[in-house]
Design an enzyme around this catalytic site. Structure first.
Site, PDB file in Angstrom:
ATOM      1  N   ASP A 193      39.478  42.461  45.569  1.00  0.00           N
ATOM      2  CA  ASP A 193      39.975  43.842  45.717  1.00  0.00           C
ATOM      3  C   ASP A 193      38.887  44.884  45.932  1.00  0.00           C
ATOM      4  OD1 ASP A 193      42.480  42.815  45.358  1.00  0.00           O
ATOM      5  OD2 ASP A 193      42.838  43.702  43.403  1.00  0.00           O
ATOM      6  N   ASP A 393      48.844  39.579  34.564  1.00  0.00           N
ATOM      7  CA  ASP A 393      48.218  40.537  35.483  1.00  0.00           C
ATOM      8  C   ASP A 393      47.777  41.806  34.763  1.00  0.00           C
ATOM      9  OD1 ASP A 393      48.575  39.084  37.909  1.00  0.00           O
ATOM     10  OD2 ASP A 393      50.684  39.654  37.913  1.00  0.00           O
TER      11      ASP A 393
END
Length: 474
Positions: A193, A393
């Site tokens: 990311d 997550d």
């Protein structure tokens, strides 16, 4: 024959006149060319390392599961997945725990045949600037709250954070990798990311401030080059987010240009996609943009559960994203022909979200295609479980213990997230085992078969004949 001998003599003289350093540089260049370019798939023929720590976590859930869910969880015990090096304590040399890089490599080296180990390198300063749930431990500017979080609004050059990253994370990791280089095959997925945020989220002050930009712009090249020097045979894939993020041309082209600006392509095999996300694997279309403007909507490759095509995003699935990304990067970096890993750990269901922007502990998801190099797509080296199925997550606002989560991200309270409905369990912080989620992944699993490869492009229509000279009059 004389010509061939003359060429060989010339090559010998050139090599003889080189310094040892120059000869070594040529050797490393040839090695990198074979690894990074059109060489053999580095994952082909290797079993994947199965971490006993992961097996132990699965066993906890198996003990309370029943029926088909239990059977599926038991089959998952044999599936190799990546290990996330998300804190400095996991990269210290000499650590014998299989919750560390050194312990995993030591354990893998004892096996016959020696399996391939996949590490996620993930501890940049100001890590994951757009997602609070996965913010890291190394800060450019620590928060005044004293809770271990970073102050993403503060600027500066991130010199302290970069020094910490280089000295206490990358340097010990490089030493560990060097120790096992040539003994254990390795894949390194670099900083999920981070570069996508640098390419597409500069308007967000957490990502666009000078400290975060410095951390990512300097940290990523340092990591790639240092790890390549420590072990040239360790295959590196830089993270490239997923099609629902970078699939738009105005996001993808800046990403490709950032890779070029960092001058790291020669160290890379290619890119990883869909890491820790849920985008559909799908079927590859014959060419980029095949489904746009309402075209070919009956073609299975145009299935679009996230409704991206109507937003002029051709990356309706990860196979189509890979095609688009390969074209963009090859254009930005002539001569670079990237290959890809696609994370299939949790994309076994394609249409479970109300909003595909949601990414945190998605309700109704299923484990996806088991790792394989039989991808039927020459661009994709392997489908792999890069995000370990069963690891959270991010946390709900209230933790399972009843305390408040310091790293709560609003996306973990989305309508699609487990824990947002009455009666659902609260989610632990990112990376911790989430029993409810892994059982749901097993319940909805779709771990095979391999999707079909891309069909050949349609033939181009024949060109009209060129006008010739006029014939004689009748």
């Amino acid at each position: 024959a004389w010509c061939s001998c003359n060429k060989l003599l010339t090559i010998f003289l050139v090599v003889w006149m080189m310094t040892m350093a120059e000869r070594w540089a040529v050797f490393l260049g040839l090695l990198a060319l074979g690894k990074v370019g059109m060489g053999q798939n580095p994952i082909e023929g290797h079993a994947l390392y199965v971490n006993p720590t992961y097996v132990a976590e699965l066993d906890q859930s198996i003990a309370t599961a029943t029926g088909e869910v239990k059977s599926t969880l038991m089959s998952m015990r044999n599936v190799g997945s990546a290990f996330w090096l998300d804190v400095k304590s996991k990269v210290q040399p000499g650590n014998s725990s299989t919750d560390s890089a050194a312990g995993i490599l030591a354990d893998a080296a004892t096996k016959s045949p020696v399996p391939l180990v996949t590490f996620i390198v993930y501890d940049l300063p100001n890590r994951d600037c757009k997602a609070k749930a996965s913010n890291g431990e190394i800060c450019c500017n620590p928060s005044s709250a004293g809770d271990g979080t970073c102050d993403y609004n503060a600027g500066g050059d991130c010199s302290a954070g970069l020094s910490d990253y280089k000295t206490n994370y990358i340097t010990p990791l490089a030493a560990t990798i060097k120790q096992y280089c040539g003994k254990v095959p390795m894949v390194l997925v670099i900083e999920p990311d981070s570069l996508p945020n640098l390419a597409s989220n500069m308007a967000d002050p957490h990502c666009g401030n000078s400290a975060t930009v410095a951390a990512y712009s300097q940290g990523i090249p340092y990591a790639v080059q240092t790890l390549a020097a420590a072990c040239p045979s360790a295959t590196q894939y830089l993270d490239a987010a997923h099609g629902g993020w970078l699939g738009w041309e105005h996001n993808l082209d800046p990403f490709a240009q950032k890779v070029n600006d960092m001058a790291i392509a020669r160290y890379l095999r290619g890119f990883s996609t869909n890491v820790a996300n849920y985008q559909p694997l799908g079927v590859a279309c014959p060419q980029v943009g095949w489904c746009l403007n309402g075209q070919h909507q009956s073609d299975p490759c145009c299935a679009d559960p996230c409704l991206l095509e109507g937003q002029y995003n051709p990356a309706n699935n990860e196979q189509n994203f890979v095609q688009e990304l390969a074209a963009s990067v090859s254009k930005a970096i002539p001569g670079f022909a990237p290959h890809f890993l696609v994370d299939t750990g949790r994309n076994g269901v394609t249409d479970m979200r109300q909003d595909c922007a949601n990414w945190c502990n998605i309700r109704g998801a299923g484990a996806g295609r088991v790792p394989t190099t039989a991808t039927n797509n020459s661009l994709i080296d392997a489908f792999m479980w890069l995000k370990t199925p069963g690891e959270s997550d991010g946390c709900t606002q209230v933790l399972p213990s009843g305390g408040q989560c310091a790293r709560f991200d609003s996306f973990c309270g989305s309508e699609d997230s487990i824990g947002s409905r009455s009666g659902e369990p609260r989610a632990p912080v990112a990376g911790l085992w989430f029993d409810f989620q892994v059982k749901q992944l097993a319940q909805n699993a779709n771990m095979g078969p391999v999707p079909p490869g891309p069909p050949p492009p349609p033939p181009s229509p024949p060109a009209p004949p060129s006008p010739g000279p006029p014939g004689p009059p009748p």
